[in-house]
Design a protein around this motif. Structure first.
Motif, short mmCIF file in Angstrom:
data_model
loop_
_atom_site.label_atom_id
_atom_site.label_comp_id
_atom_site.label_asym_id
_atom_site.label_seq_id
_atom_site.Cartn_x
_atom_site.Cartn_y
_atom_site.Cartn_z
N ASP A 1 -30.44 -8.50 -19.86
CA ASP A 1 -31.16 -8.12 -21.08
C ASP A 1 -30.90 -9.06 -22.25
N GLY A 2 -30.23 -10.17 -22.00
CA GLY A 2 -29.95 -11.11 -23.07
C GLY A 2 -28.79 -10.70 -23.95
N SER A 3 -27.99 -9.75 -23.48
CA SER A 3 -26.86 -9.27 -24.28
C SER A 3 -25.81 -10.37 -24.43
N ALA A 4 -24.92 -10.15 -25.39
CA ALA A 4 -23.82 -11.09 -25.59
C ALA A 4 -22.99 -11.20 -24.31
N GLU A 5 -22.78 -10.08 -23.65
CA GLU A 5 -22.01 -10.09 -22.40
C GLU A 5 -22.66 -11.01 -21.35
N MET A 6 -23.96 -10.89 -21.18
CA MET A 6 -24.66 -11.73 -20.22
C MET A 6 -24.59 -13.20 -20.63
N ASN A 7 -24.83 -13.48 -21.89
CA ASN A 7 -24.85 -14.86 -22.36
C ASN A 7 -23.49 -15.53 -22.25
N ILE A 8 -22.43 -14.80 -22.56
CA ILE A 8 -21.07 -15.35 -22.44
C ILE A 8 -20.77 -15.62 -20.97
N TRP A 9 -21.12 -14.68 -20.10
CA TRP A 9 -20.91 -14.87 -18.66
C TRP A 9 -21.69 -16.09 -18.17
N LEU A 10 -22.93 -16.23 -18.60
CA LEU A 10 -23.76 -17.36 -18.18
C LEU A 10 -23.13 -18.70 -18.55
N HIS A 11 -22.67 -18.81 -19.80
CA HIS A 11 -22.09 -20.08 -20.23
C HIS A 11 -20.86 -20.41 -19.39
N LYS A 12 -19.98 -19.44 -19.21
CA LYS A 12 -18.76 -19.68 -18.43
C LYS A 12 -19.10 -20.01 -16.98
N GLU A 13 -20.07 -19.32 -16.41
CA GLU A 13 -20.44 -19.57 -15.02
C GLU A 13 -21.11 -20.93 -14.85
N VAL A 14 -21.93 -21.33 -15.81
CA VAL A 14 -22.52 -22.67 -15.76
C VAL A 14 -21.40 -23.72 -15.77
N MET A 15 -20.41 -23.55 -16.63
CA MET A 15 -19.30 -24.50 -16.68
C MET A 15 -18.51 -24.49 -15.39
N ARG A 16 -18.27 -23.31 -14.81
CA ARG A 16 -17.56 -23.22 -13.53
C ARG A 16 -18.36 -23.94 -12.43
N GLN A 17 -19.67 -23.75 -12.43
CA GLN A 17 -20.52 -24.39 -11.42
C GLN A 17 -20.58 -25.90 -11.60
N LEU A 18 -20.60 -26.36 -12.84
CA LEU A 18 -20.56 -27.80 -13.09
C LEU A 18 -19.24 -28.38 -12.57
N ALA A 19 -18.15 -27.66 -12.80
CA ALA A 19 -16.85 -28.10 -12.30
C ALA A 19 -16.83 -28.11 -10.78
N ALA A 20 -17.43 -27.11 -10.16
CA ALA A 20 -17.46 -27.03 -8.70
C ALA A 20 -18.32 -28.12 -8.08
#
Length: 131
Positions: A101-120
């Motif tokens: 739903d575009g919540s802060a929780e979703m957006n924070i998770w997305l940013h962290k997961e994008v960074m984790r995936q870039l690292a992977a």
């Protein structure tokens, strides 16, 4: 092309990409025989994600974007539409299980997961962008 693929291509394919060669393996004997030519295999590169993002920001005149912690600003920096539909698609791609739903929780998770995936995928990402 998936949203994450576009992010990865924008970061890893950036013209001023900061890379370091991967260390060359040492044979079991400890040294390379002098009489044998070394193979000319291309060594994998490690991309410094923070340096690339900083370089992109500098090339754009350092816009006022908080791309180090905000998925919306990260997408804007990379010239990817940051609308809710794209973030929902990215959340689905990366396996987000919460409400999309575009919540802060979703957006924070997305940013962290994008960074984790870039690292992977071969990126060097500072801890401050992973946690």
């Amino acid at each position: 092309m998936s949203i994450f693929s576009r992010i990865k291509d924008a970061v890893f394919g950036h013209k001023t990409v900061a890379t370091t060669p991967a260390p060359e393996p040492v044979p079991a004997g400890g040294e390379i025989a002098q009489s044998q030519p070394a193979p000319t295999l291309e060594q994998p590169q490690t991309v410094d994600v923070e340096q690339v993002l900083t370089s992109i920001a500098a090339s754009k005149g350092n816009p006022d974007l908080n791309y180090r912690t905000s998925i919306v600003d990260l997408l804007k920096l990379l010239d990817i539409d940051s609308d809710l539909a794209n973030r929902e698609e990215l959340a689905t791609e990366l396996g987000y299980t919460g409400v999309k739903d575009g919540s802060a929780e979703m957006n924070i998770w997305l940013h962290k997961e994008v960074m984790r995936q870039l690292a992977a995928n071969g990126g060097t990402v500072p801890a401050s962008m992973l946690d």
